[in-house]
Design an enzyme around this catalytic site. Structure first.
Site, PDB file in Angstrom:
ATOM      1  CG  HIS A   1      -0.211  -0.034   2.528  1.00 22.16           C
ATOM      2  ND1 HIS A   1       0.278  -1.209   3.052  1.00 22.16           N
ATOM      3  CD2 HIS A   1       0.119   0.929   3.422  1.00 22.16           C
ATOM      4  CE1 HIS A   1       0.856  -0.971   4.215  1.00 22.16           C
ATOM      5  NE2 HIS A   1       0.791   0.325   4.456  1.00 22.16           N
TER       6      HIS A   1
ATOM      7  CB  CYS B   1       1.928   2.132   9.954  1.00 20.24           C
ATOM      8  SG  CYS B   1       0.543   2.418   8.831  1.00 20.24           S
TER       9      CYS B   1
END
Length: 687
Positions: A66, A184
């Protein structure tokens, strides 16, 4: 109505997309691009660059490559059920379920919420079973829409606000309450998967666990009342926790975000043990702030080496603006006033326009220029005045180089309380001649000591004074005392020995040094190795010796090679590159000419095995030739726009161009040969 996240044409079932994760990511990027939602090469490069930061294999046969990318125009999910499985770096083996999450740079909170809900669903076995058992792309789309709530327009999907912890019921044994933060770098997938994993583990352990996912969208902050009642905290993050001081005093367990996905039960058990342990590490009061690079509690699961590396990189990153600003201003001072401007009277640059006639022998000409307002011309006297002013300003900026390096190394380790001791330690290093070695030592020393003191248990009335008075005062005293009493003289002698050794290099030894520096500059294109070589060069500029100027020239010339070489390669052999890579190649001409090595990153991220060795080969050639030809440079940055700062002129300019062109040609030829002889696997055609 907004575009759906996923459609049947974005689904591949039982597809062979290649043997490596690079092949899979490139193929899925092509799939997204075919739907008109993204530009293929840009998406692939950004996804692969994200992959370099941390693997996206989650275990259980799941992978979620991603990224957020400017190449994406519509937030998109692409799905592949892989046959055969492909290794994405998970500890338990390769993956057969792969979602590519492509988020645009301008993603709104609604879309990010849907992506977060998908990430949470990947932690549920029934959802995974459905993905593996689906017989058509339409079934996959239906499963995803159900998981994200996209098929229920009447009730907008949300990731759910942070739940308030339930109040204890009188008469019942109160449950332990754990608060957690997950985060993250991208803030989309791992953040919410970790949150869901911790919540499920908390339920299984019979404890109350409330998570604050600090994702890319709107953050639902934990209620302060919940934090006040908490028994312990869990920080599962790959980036600094925002407003960490809210959790001050709580026992804390820290790790990277992936551990909360793979081992949430263990983290909950560790948090419960920490809550019962009076000696457990705790979150320090107001020690870090949003920018601190590490926990003041000292409980991070990162290795000591990794934490030190992060701290050093933080210090170098904050130091570079001082180097660039100060070095370029000094170079401009040389341009207008000549290299003897360093010998000009100090008060020459400090005079006012009205009193310019006090600027030494050339003052009458400067005053004449001012009196007649004829600033369009540049008489010699005024040039001297301007050069002295620029040199003085640049020298002032350059004077912060080592204090800034030291201060921000300490900041990365201990947060705000480390800044003052680090800066003072750096200033002491300059005063006693310990140079950048002293700055490195004082930064680490100040950070470690401040971090240690911040863990002391103190009365509440004293806690407020700790980060702003006690920690800076005590740490500064210790660091300064250690430098003056013990470390200053050895470090000063070592610095002098290094400078003497560098000055004595000639012939073969200088060429070897140039090769090493060239390899380092081209290895990771702005990463730790590149920054180490650049720091070595810029830190030596203040010594103002010919050897230091030779090193600076070799470093800058080698750093210009990668983008210029890729620009040349995309021009000469266009068929070996995609349309976007050719466009990036056009931009790389200017980036390379400006000494911006990062201009080659898109090429290296998409094809590292062919690009990086080729760039290193050319960088080594350039570094060796630059040292062999005796090219010197007084400016720390600027590329071809600081040709005036090379010495000796004009021979140095010719030597610099010969070195640079040779390296660029070698690298371009190497990368063309690698792509021709060892072609990259073609992207799988998708229907």
């Amino acid at each position: 109505m907004s575009e759906p996240l996923i459609t049947p044409d974005l689904v591949l079932l039982d597809a062979d997309l290649g043997a490596t994760k690079t092949d899979v990511i490139t193929s899925l990027a092509a799939l997204v691009a075919k739907s008109g939602r993204a530009e293929e090469a840009g998406l692939a490069a950004d996804a692969l660059a994200r992959e370099e930061k941390a693997v996206t294999g989650l275990g259980g046969g799941i992978a979620i490559p991603h990224c957020r990318s400017a190449a994406v125009n519509t937030n998109t999910l692409a799905f592949a059920r892989l046959q055969p499985k492909v290794d994405f770096g998970a500890a338990d083996g390769p993956a057969d379920i792969c979602f590519m999450i492509a988020a645009s740079e301008g993603s709104d909170d609604a879309h990010l919420t849907l992506l977060a809900m998908l990430a949470r669903s990947l932690m549920r076995q029934e959802f995974l079973d459905g993905l593996r058992g689906a017989s058509s792309p339409a079934e996959i789309v239906a499963l995803v829409n159900q998981a994200t709530g996209a098929d229920s327009p009447a009730e907008p999907a949300t990731a759910g606000p942070v739940a308030a912890a339930s109040a204890p019921v009188p008469g019942d044994a109160p449950k332990k309450l754990i608060v957690a933060v997950t985060a993250c770098p991208t803030g989309i997938a791992h953040t919410f998967m970790a949150a869901d994993g911790l919540e499920q583990a908390g339920t299984a352990a019979g404890v109350e666990l409330v998570v604050e996912p600090q994702g890319s969208g709107k953050v639902e902050w934990l209620d302060p009342a919940v934090i006040a009642r908490a028994d312990a905290a869990i920080f599962a993050t790959d980036v600094p926790v925002r407003d960490k001081e809210r959790f001050a005093g709580l026992p804390v367990i820290e790790s990277g975000v992936k551990r909360a996905i793979n081992e949430p039960g263990k983290m909950v058990a560790e948090a419960l043990a920490a809550a019962a342990d009076p000696n457990a590490p705790r979150v320090a009061a107001a020690s870090g702030g949003a920018g601190a690079a590490s926990s003041a509690a000292g409980a991070s699961q990162l290795s000591v080496g990794r934490r030190v590396q992060q701290a050093l990189m933080t210090g170098v990153s904050y130091m570079i603006p001082f180097v660039a600003a100060g070095g370029l201003l000094i170079a401009l001072g040389f341009l207008f006033g000549g290299y003897d401007i360093a010998l000009a009277p100090k008060d020459c640059a400090a005079i006012t326009w009205v009193d310019a006639d006090t600027c030494g022998q050339a003052s009458s000409m400067a005053a004449l220029v001012l009196a007649h307002n004829s600033l369009g011309s540049m008489p010699a006297g005024f040039a001297l005045y301007l050069g002295a002013m620029l040199f003085t300003i640049g020298g002032a900026a350059f004077g912060f180089l080592i204090p800034a390096l030291s201060g921000y190394i300490a900041y990365a380790l201990a947060g705000r309380p480390g800044i003052a001791p680090g800066f003072v330690g750096g200033a002491v290093s300059v005063a006693i001649g310990a140079g950048f070695l002293g700055g490195l030592v004082t930064g680490l020393l100040a950070g470690v000591i401040a971090l240690w003191i911040s863990g002391f248990k103190v009365p509440r009335w004293l806690a407020g004074l700790m980060p702003v008075v006690i920690i800076p005062l005590v740490t500064t005293l210790i660091v300064g005392g250690v430098m003056y009493l013990f470390l200053g003289t050895p470090l000063s002698n070592l610095t002098k020995a290094m400078q003497d050794g560098l000055s004595g290099m000639s012939g073969g030894s200088a060429v070897v040094l140039g090769i090493v520096l060239g390899l380092m500059m081209c290895f990771d294109l702005g990463g730790p190795v590149n920054k180490a070589a650049y720091l070595f060069a810029t830190a030596g500029l203040s010594a103002a010796t010919a050897a230091n100027f030779h090193v600076m020239a070799a470093v800058m010339a080698a750093g210009m090679v990668p983008p210029l070489a890729m620009a040349l390669a995309t021009t000469v052999r266009k068929k070996l590159f995609t349309e976007v890579e050719r466009e990036n190649g056009t931009a790389a001409w200017l980036l390379g000419a400006s000494f911006i090595s990062e201009g080659a990153i898109p090429f290296a991220a998409a094809d590292p095995l062919r690009v990086i060795p080729s760039m290193m080969l050319g960088g080594a050639v350039t570094g060796a030739l630059s040292m062999a030809l005796g090219v010197g440079l007084r400016a720390p940055h600027g590329g071809i726009f600081v040709l005036f700062a090379f010495e000796p002129l004009p021979a140095a300019i010719l030597g610099f161009l010969i070195s640079l062109i040779a390296g660029v040609v070698v690298s371009a030829a190497a990368v063309i040969a690698a792509k021709t002889v060892w072609p990259k696997k073609e992207v799988v055609a998708v229907a």
